[in-house]
Design a protein around this motif. Structure first.
Motif, PDB file in Angstrom:
ATOM      1  N   ILE A 325       0.840  -1.204   0.000  1.00 23.34           N
ATOM      2  CA  ILE A 325       0.000   0.000   0.000  1.00 23.34           C
ATOM      3  C   ILE A 325       0.872   1.250   0.000  1.00 23.34           C
ATOM      4  CG2 ILE A 325      -1.606   1.373   1.402  1.00 23.34           C
ATOM      5  CD1 ILE A 325      -2.774  -1.370   2.365  1.00 23.34           C
ATOM      6  N   LEU A 326       1.879   1.261   0.841  1.00 26.64           N
ATOM      7  CA  LEU A 326       2.750   2.433   0.958  1.00 26.64           C
ATOM      8  C   LEU A 326       3.592   2.628  -0.300  1.00 26.64           C
ATOM      9  CD1 LEU A 326       3.843   1.913   4.665  1.00 26.64           C
ATOM     10  CD2 LEU A 326       2.492   3.835   3.802  1.00 26.64           C
ATOM     11  N   ASN A 328       2.891   1.941  -3.274  1.00 24.12           N
ATOM     12  CA  ASN A 328       2.063   2.417  -4.393  1.00 24.12           C
ATOM     13  C   ASN A 328       1.277   3.691  -4.081  1.00 24.12           C
ATOM     14  OD1 ASN A 328       2.690   0.261  -6.246  1.00 24.12           O
ATOM     15  ND2 ASN A 328       1.472  -1.086  -4.945  1.00 24.12           N
ATOM     16  N   SER A 329       1.513   4.267  -2.890  1.00 22.02           N
ATOM     17  CA  SER A 329       0.770   5.461  -2.493  1.00 22.02           C
ATOM     18  C   SER A 329       1.297   6.702  -3.219  1.00 22.02           C
ATOM     19  CB  SER A 329       0.873   5.673  -0.981  1.00 22.02           C
ATOM     20  OG  SER A 329       2.201   6.017  -0.620  1.00 22.02           O
ATOM     21  N   LYS A 330       0.438   7.712  -3.348  1.00 18.95           N
ATOM     22  CA  LYS A 330       0.838   8.957  -4.002  1.00 18.95           C
ATOM     23  C   LYS A 330       2.011   9.635  -3.304  1.00 18.95           C
ATOM     24  CE  LYS A 330      -3.494  10.223  -6.315  1.00 18.95           C
ATOM     25  NZ  LYS A 330      -4.587  11.249  -6.388  1.00 18.95           N
ATOM     26  N   ASN A 332       4.408   8.395  -1.701  1.00 19.59           N
ATOM     27  CA  ASN A 332       5.643   7.658  -1.966  1.00 19.59           C
ATOM     28  C   ASN A 332       6.096   7.844  -3.419  1.00 19.59           C
ATOM     29  OD1 ASN A 332       7.498   5.754  -0.538  1.00 19.59           O
ATOM     30  ND2 ASN A 332       7.052   4.462  -2.316  1.00 19.59           N
ATOM     31  N   HIS A 352       4.684   7.014   7.702  1.00 14.56           N
ATOM     32  CA  HIS A 352       4.045   5.884   7.028  1.00 14.56           C
ATOM     33  C   HIS A 352       2.864   5.360   7.849  1.00 14.56           C
ATOM     34  CE1 HIS A 352       8.478   5.361   5.808  1.00 14.56           C
ATOM     35  NE2 HIS A 352       7.866   6.057   4.862  1.00 14.56           N
ATOM     36  N   TYR A 355      -0.075   7.698   7.641  1.00 17.14           N
ATOM     37  CA  TYR A 355      -0.732   7.617   6.328  1.00 17.14           C
ATOM     38  C   TYR A 355      -1.717   6.451   6.306  1.00 17.14           C
ATOM     39  CZ  TYR A 355      -1.557   6.767   1.380  1.00 17.14           C
ATOM     40  OH  TYR A 355      -2.174   6.554   0.178  1.00 17.14           O
ATOM     41  N   LEU A 356      -1.291   5.313   6.821  1.00 14.30           N
ATOM     42  CA  LEU A 356      -2.148   4.130   6.830  1.00 14.30           C
ATOM     43  C   LEU A 356      -3.421   4.375   7.644  1.00 14.30           C
ATOM     44  CD1 LEU A 356       0.592   1.386   7.339  1.00 14.30           C
ATOM     45  CD2 LEU A 356      -0.765   1.749   5.256  1.00 14.30           C
ATOM     46  N   LYS A 359      -5.167   8.364   6.235  1.00  8.32           N
ATOM     47  CA  LYS A 359      -5.492   8.554   4.823  1.00  8.32           C
ATOM     48  C   LYS A 359      -6.066   7.308   4.154  1.00  8.32           C
ATOM     49  CE  LYS A 359      -3.729  12.741   4.893  1.00  8.32           C
ATOM     50  NZ  LYS A 359      -4.615  13.923   4.841  1.00  8.32           N
ATOM     51  N   HIS A 360      -5.408   6.162   4.386  1.00  9.69           N
ATOM     52  CA  HIS A 360      -5.790   4.973   3.631  1.00  9.69           C
ATOM     53  C   HIS A 360      -6.979   4.231   4.258  1.00  9.69           C
ATOM     54  CE1 HIS A 360      -5.088   1.868   0.601  1.00  9.69           C
ATOM     55  NE2 HIS A 360      -5.397   0.992   1.555  1.00  9.69           N
TER      56      HIS A 360
END
Length: 477
Positions: A325-326, A328-330, A332, A352, A355-356, A359-360
């Motif tokens: 996920i990280l 492929n995140s924007k 990153n 990180h 973000y999880l 955001k995710h």
């Protein structure tokens, strides 16, 4: 007449009664209105003085910070901001306060200034609220474990083992530092020290707690721990408190269940029992964030963050899935992360983790099955030979809140892991004995108490959630 607390008086709905109260003067306006606080609540009680009934010399002693004893009649307040007030009949100054030098004047102070006056900073609304919340969280922790069949144990503060393998420990010794006894090789001869060996202040009570779990079933520790890490960040202390439950016959899934239920319970307790303090701290944070650019403001206010944890199920995600996920995140791909995720095996940073959560998944997250080479030796090796049954719980605004694992219960596997990390078997012979005499699956986790208090209060610096912080070059008070 029984002395009442300010909290009790403000909750009274019976006026026209004689009361007595003791506390410290916050302000004294117009030789008439005393704002009195005794630490029982964020709120002051207004005490109205008819100056014609009191000696002028006595009134001059009513300065900010003075301790006073008041007797009077509780009446319905004539002013705004409070429902009741006291019409003062008798007034005694218990302890004078030097008005010119008293540091905690009724004005805004920087947190740095208040740390320099930590012995008085709980006279402010912010720090009295923080410390009441700290006390409530502490009670809620003991309450939770007691109600769930855990036994409270006190693990040693002085130890000969390094539970984390980090080596950043404070040495405990009675040897003469200028002229210690030496061995034939010229090394310090710790056999002549008080304990007959090299000893340190503990970094964790986990290993000792495991021994009790393997006889009492469910235990927990809650005590001071120490780390000699030369770090001056807002997240590090040299002395801090740790909560560490250990449970026999519990696997990683049970460990995650326990940690989630525990966190929801203790945070739910303060939501219910510390409403005024939380509302005050929430407003303080919102006022402070108004001065920040929009991009730097928190997506949730304090109360919403706590409710976010209490009311949402925690999402359980493997480390491997999280890395995908990280990667492929924007942030990153656009290289907005400070630490770019490029491959499996990376040690996740706070950015990180947040973000999880924020955001995710938009809920608290439990990551599990981490690479073995970035986790401690005592964590159970998975069948793939490269991951361990570890778990971290991630919160909004703070990242990692809890770290835990299923412990390695297989003797030979544990020996191999210790050998690979150069941990001598003779140092932890008693820990290995647990794997020889009735070994069983068991698990536990660790939670830094000050990190939990930071989350519950919204304070941005760990030095502001412990009464007297111990940091590099600072052991004042």
């Amino acid at each position: 007449m029984t002395t009442k607390t300010v909290a009790e008086l403000l909750s009274q709905d019976i006026t026209l009664q004689d009361v007595t109260v003791k506390g410290w003067v916050r302000t004294f306006r117009a030789n008439r209105f005393i704002a009195l606080n005794d630490g029982s609540t964020i709120n002051n009680i207004q005490c109205v003085v008819d100056f014609e009934n009191f000696d002028e010399a006595l009134l001059k002693r009513i300065t900010t910070g003075a301790a006073i004893h008041i007797k009077g009649e509780l009446v319905e307040s004539q002013g705004k901001g409070q429902s009741v007030e006291i019409q003062v009949k008798e007034l005694e100054v218990l302890g004078d306060s030097d008005a010119e030098t008293y540091p905690i004047q009724p004005k805004k102070h920087t947190f740095e200034f208040l740390r320099e006056n930590a012995h008085l900073r709980t006279r402010t609304n912010t720090f009295s609220a923080v410390m009441r919340l700290r006390s409530s969280l502490s009670f809620a922790i003991h309450k939770y474990f007691n109600e769930n069949g855990f036994y409270y144990m006190h693990t040693p503060i002085i130890t000969g083992s390094d539970a984390e393998g980090a080596g950043e420990m404070f040495r405990v010794s009675t040897l003469d530092p200028k002229n210690p006894p030496l061995t034939e090789d010229g090394d310090v001869n710790y056999k002549e020290d008080f304990f007959g060996k090299e000893t340190n202040l503990t970094v964790s009570g986990q290993l000792e707690a495991e021994t009790f779990a393997m006889s009492l079933g469910k235990v927990y520790t809650f005590g001071p721990t120490f780390r000699a890490e030369n770090s001056n960040t807002s997240r590090h202390l040299a002395e801090f408190w740790m909560i560490e439950p250990e449970v026999a016959f519990m696997d990683l899934a049970g460990n995650m269940d326990l940690a989630e239920d525990f966190l929801k319970s203790v945070l739910g307790y303060v939501l219910e029992n510390n409403k005024e303090d939380l509302e005050f701290l929430d407003k303080r944070l919102q006022d402070a964030e108004k001065t920040l650019p929009q991009a730097e403001r928190s997506p949730m206010n304090l109360l919403d963050k706590i409710k976010f944890v209490v009311e949402n199920n925690f999402k359980r995600v493997s480390y491997t899935e999280a890395i995908d996920i990280l990667r492929n995140s924007k942030p990153n791909k656009k290289k907005k992360f400070k630490y770019i995720i490029e491959e499996w095996g990376a040690d996740l940073q706070s950015e990180h983790e947040r973000y999880l959560v924020e955001k995710h998944f938009k809920c608290p997250v439990i990551l599990f099955d981490y690479p073995a080479n970035i986790k401690a030796f005592y964590m159970r090796l998975n069948e793939d030979g490269k991951t361990v049954r570890a778990m971290d719980i991630l919160f909004p605004g703070i990242g990692e809140m809890v770290g835990g694992s299923q412990r390695e219960e297989r003797l030979e596997v544990l020996k191999e892991k210790m050998k690979a990390l150069d941990i001598p078997e003779e140092e932890l012979w008693w820990y290995l004995d647990l794997r020889k005499y009735g070994t069983a699956v068991h698990s536990g986790f660790g939670l830094g108490f000050e990190r939990l208090v930071m989350f519950a209060t919204g304070m941005g610096n760990i030095r502001d959630v412990i009464p007297y912080p111990r940091t590099p070059q600072n052991a004042e008070f």
